[in-house]
Design an enzyme around this catalytic site. Structure first.
Site, mmCIF file in Angstrom:
data_model
loop_
_atom_site.group_PDB
_atom_site.id
_atom_site.type_symbol
_atom_site.label_atom_id
_atom_site.label_comp_id
_atom_site.label_asym_id
_atom_site.label_seq_id
_atom_site.Cartn_x
_atom_site.Cartn_y
_atom_site.Cartn_z
ATOM 1 N N TYR A 3 -37.265 -50.973 -60.353
ATOM 2 C CA TYR A 3 -36.723 -51.007 -61.720
ATOM 3 C C TYR A 3 -37.636 -50.227 -62.668
ATOM 4 O O TYR A 3 -37.168 -49.403 -63.464
ATOM 5 C CB TYR A 3 -36.536 -52.455 -62.225
ATOM 6 N N ARG A 39 -45.367 -58.452 -71.879
ATOM 7 C CA ARG A 39 -45.401 -58.815 -73.299
ATOM 8 C C ARG A 39 -44.065 -59.361 -73.805
ATOM 9 O O ARG A 39 -44.024 -60.300 -74.587
ATOM 10 C CB ARG A 39 -45.784 -57.577 -74.132
ATOM 11 N N ARG A 76 -32.441 -62.332 -69.909
ATOM 12 C CA ARG A 76 -32.797 -61.236 -69.003
ATOM 13 C C ARG A 76 -34.130 -61.596 -68.368
ATOM 14 O O ARG A 76 -35.005 -62.155 -69.014
ATOM 15 C CB ARG A 76 -32.963 -59.922 -69.776
ATOM 16 N N PHE A 134 -50.303 -37.133 -76.922
ATOM 17 C CA PHE A 134 -48.989 -37.714 -76.648
ATOM 18 C C PHE A 134 -49.009 -38.669 -75.448
ATOM 19 O O PHE A 134 -48.367 -39.719 -75.480
ATOM 20 C CB PHE A 134 -47.987 -36.569 -76.416
HETATM 21 C C1 PS7 Z 1 -39.061 -39.273 -73.584
HETATM 22 C C2 PS7 Z 1 -41.162 -39.766 -74.926
HETATM 23 C C3 PS7 Z 1 -46.496 -39.512 -70.065
HETATM 24 C C4 PS7 Z 1 -46.377 -39.104 -67.546
HETATM 25 C C5 PS7 Z 1 -36.568 -44.887 -74.716
HETATM 26 C C6 PS7 Z 1 -43.396 -42.636 -72.061
HETATM 27 C C7 PS7 Z 1 -36.757 -48.701 -71.916
HETATM 28 C C8 PS7 Z 1 -42.065 -48.467 -71.876
HETATM 29 O O1 PS7 Z 1 -38.100 -52.410 -71.594
HETATM 30 O O2 PS7 Z 1 -37.301 -50.389 -75.610
HETATM 31 O O3 PS7 Z 1 -36.231 -51.905 -73.138
HETATM 32 O O4 PS7 Z 1 -38.095 -53.382 -73.889
HETATM 33 O O5 PS7 Z 1 -39.731 -51.078 -75.743
HETATM 34 C C9 PS7 Z 1 -39.833 -41.621 -74.097
HETATM 35 C C10 PS7 Z 1 -45.485 -41.173 -68.474
HETATM 36 C C11 PS7 Z 1 -37.081 -44.658 -72.323
HETATM 37 C C12 PS7 Z 1 -42.502 -44.318 -70.479
HETATM 38 C C13 PS7 Z 1 -38.583 -47.237 -71.153
HETATM 39 C C14 PS7 Z 1 -38.638 -42.261 -73.572
HETATM 40 C C15 PS7 Z 1 -45.095 -42.106 -69.527
HETATM 41 C C16 PS7 Z 1 -35.882 -45.412 -71.947
HETATM 42 C C17 PS7 Z 1 -42.012 -45.210 -71.544
HETATM 43 C C18 PS7 Z 1 -38.712 -43.717 -73.912
HETATM 44 C C19 PS7 Z 1 -43.595 -42.338 -69.504
HETATM 45 C C20 PS7 Z 1 -36.220 -46.395 -70.872
HETATM 46 C C21 PS7 Z 1 -40.341 -48.439 -74.162
HETATM 47 C C22 PS7 Z 1 -41.211 -46.339 -70.938
HETATM 48 O O6 PS7 Z 1 -39.062 -48.854 -74.690
HETATM 49 O O7 PS7 Z 1 -38.566 -50.987 -73.533
HETATM 50 C C23 PS7 Z 1 -39.996 -40.282 -74.188
HETATM 51 C C24 PS7 Z 1 -46.085 -39.989 -68.695
HETATM 52 C C25 PS7 Z 1 -37.425 -44.430 -73.594
HETATM 53 C C26 PS7 Z 1 -43.132 -43.154 -70.689
HETATM 54 C C27 PS7 Z 1 -37.253 -47.449 -71.302
HETATM 55 C C28 PS7 Z 1 -39.609 -47.953 -71.917
HETATM 56 C C29 PS7 Z 1 -40.167 -47.463 -73.069
HETATM 57 C C30 PS7 Z 1 -40.922 -47.499 -71.866
HETATM 58 P P1 PS7 Z 1 -37.680 -52.241 -73.024
HETATM 59 P P2 PS7 Z 1 -38.650 -50.376 -74.979
HETATM 60 MN MN MN Z 2 -34.200 -51.673 -71.643
HETATM 61 MN MN MN Z 3 -39.392 -53.379 -76.405
#
Ligand code: PS7
Ligand code: MN
Ligand code: MN
Ligand code: MN
Ligand code: MN
Ligand code: MN
Length: 359
Positions: free
Chosen positions: A152, A199, A209, A269
């Protein structure tokens, strides 16, 4: 420092930055400072995935509607004028999908190689999210094994890392070797997602969930709901320690990944979210509040981490060292995970010492 030219910005471009600000606290700041070559592609990549996640997270959308939306999101993101207004009124990012047509206009202007990466990851993530949404619905209890938990995390974060790394390398801002070391990229995403899942445990429980794998929590309580009962607090804390231990295994690979970044704006970043994550891991470790409410690092700590994560790898290693030491200190000998956590902290401290010895 890169500055966006807001004078000859199109209306849809301005709208995209507005939704970026609206949907994220920490990502918005770092995305806007990105190297101009990747600024718009990564802003749009973020907005596409944020849109997808807003559908995934909305428990008021029936699974019959949710599944095709997730699976076909890569088709919708190419349909001129496509918007979605069926999110519940309380869904925090619903506005983005209500005005998604602006994102679609801007997506069409992205250079082909970057666009293909964004689309490929959207297809894979949407299908992965759909598989898990269905599984949870047919409540054969959702995530059972640690393997299922990590798969997941791969779908929702490992894939983001893969897409970003491909974008960094395609724009020559990162070492192409990072594409070979897919394990390092995967760790970057796993680390962020696992800490988010630890968290958010209470918020997710309220939403019905569950992401903590049964293979772990069943060692501490008989039923998932028991984890939130006050009389089981010590068991719940031990269970959370197990989850923290599982997340800690990615720390050294994250530092190794960051060593492969060539551009300062890309370094900032990737480093800022990792520093925030390690500080959050220390905050949640042996903290009973996670079973009662949502907790966050303080604004002051977040500011300090921003400053420290925009220097170089040595300073980021110092940040990791500091928080790992705090976790090590907070570790409780009565916790069944005590020895393993202590060993893992020692390993990370040694790893950091081997790359940047103290004096
Ligand atoms: C494309 C910058 C840098 C190699 C929206 C950044 C949800 C933690 O679980 O809503 O729904 O509560 O708080 C970001 C690796 C992804 C992972 C991921 C896209 C790092 C949609 C972030 C961010 C890779 C799927 C937090 C993953 O959201 O989570 C860009 C390198 C999105 C990164 C989801 C989660 C982000 C997350 P939840 P949140
Ligand atoms: Mn989600
Ligand atoms: Mn969140
Ligand atoms: Mn979410
Ligand atoms: Mn959430
Ligand atoms: Mn979450």
């Amino acid at each position: 420092v890169h500055r966006r030219n807001t004078e000859d910005e199109t209306e849809t471009e301005a709208a995209c930055f507005q939704y970026l600000d609206l949907t994220s606290r920490s990502f918005s700041a770092v995305i806007k400072e990105l190297n101009p070559e990747l600024l718009m592609p990564i802003c749009l990549f973020y907005l596409v995935l944020r849109g997808l996640d807003t559908i995934e997270d909305d428990m008021t959308i029936d699974i019959k509607e949710k599944e095709p939306l997730l699976r076909n999101f890569s088709v919708h993101m190419e349909q001129d004028g496509w918007t979605f207004d069926k999110n519940g009124p309380n869904e925090k990012d619903r506005e983005l999908l209500v005005h998604f047509d602006s994102v679609i206009v801007e997506l069409k202007k992205v250079k082909k190689p970057y666009y293909e990466i964004i689309k490929d990851i959207t297809i894979k993530m949407g299908n992965g999210m759909a598989d898990y949404a269905i599984n949870a619905e047919h409540n054969i209890n959702g995530i059972n094994t640690i393997d299922e938990y990590e798969l997941y995390c791969h779908y929702v974060a490992g894939l983001v890392g893969e897409g970003l790394t491909r974008l960094f390398v395609a724009s020559e801002l990162a070492n192409p070797q990072l594409l070979v070391r897919t394990d390092l990229t995967e760790s970057m995403g796993q680390m962020l997602q696992k800490i988010n899942i630890i968290r958010d445990v209470h918020e997710d429980w309220v939403d019905k969930r569950r992401f903590w794998p049964k293979e772990i929590w069943s060692q501490y309580v008989n039923n998932w709901d028991d984890l939130f009962a006050i009389e089981n607090r010590e068991k719940a804390l031990q269970c959370s320690s197990h989850m923290v231990l599982n997340a800690l295994k990615h720390a050294d690979e994250c530092l190794f990944y960051m060593a492969g970044i060539r551009d300062q704006s890309v370094f900032n970043f990737v480093a800022i979210p990792q520093s925030m994550a390690i500080a959050t891991l220390e905050l949640v470790f042996r903290n009973p509040a996670i079973f009662e409410r949502n907790i966050k690092i303080t604004k002051g700590d977040a500011c300090q981490l921003m400053i420290e994560s925009t220097q170089n790898l040595r300073v980021v290693c110092d940040v990791f060292r500091k928080y790992i030491k705090r976790i090590h200190k907070k570790n409780d000998p009565r916790d069944p995970n005590y020895l393993a956590i202590s060993t893992q902290c020692g390993k990370i401290e040694q790893f950091i010492e081997s790359i940047f010895p103290t004096q």
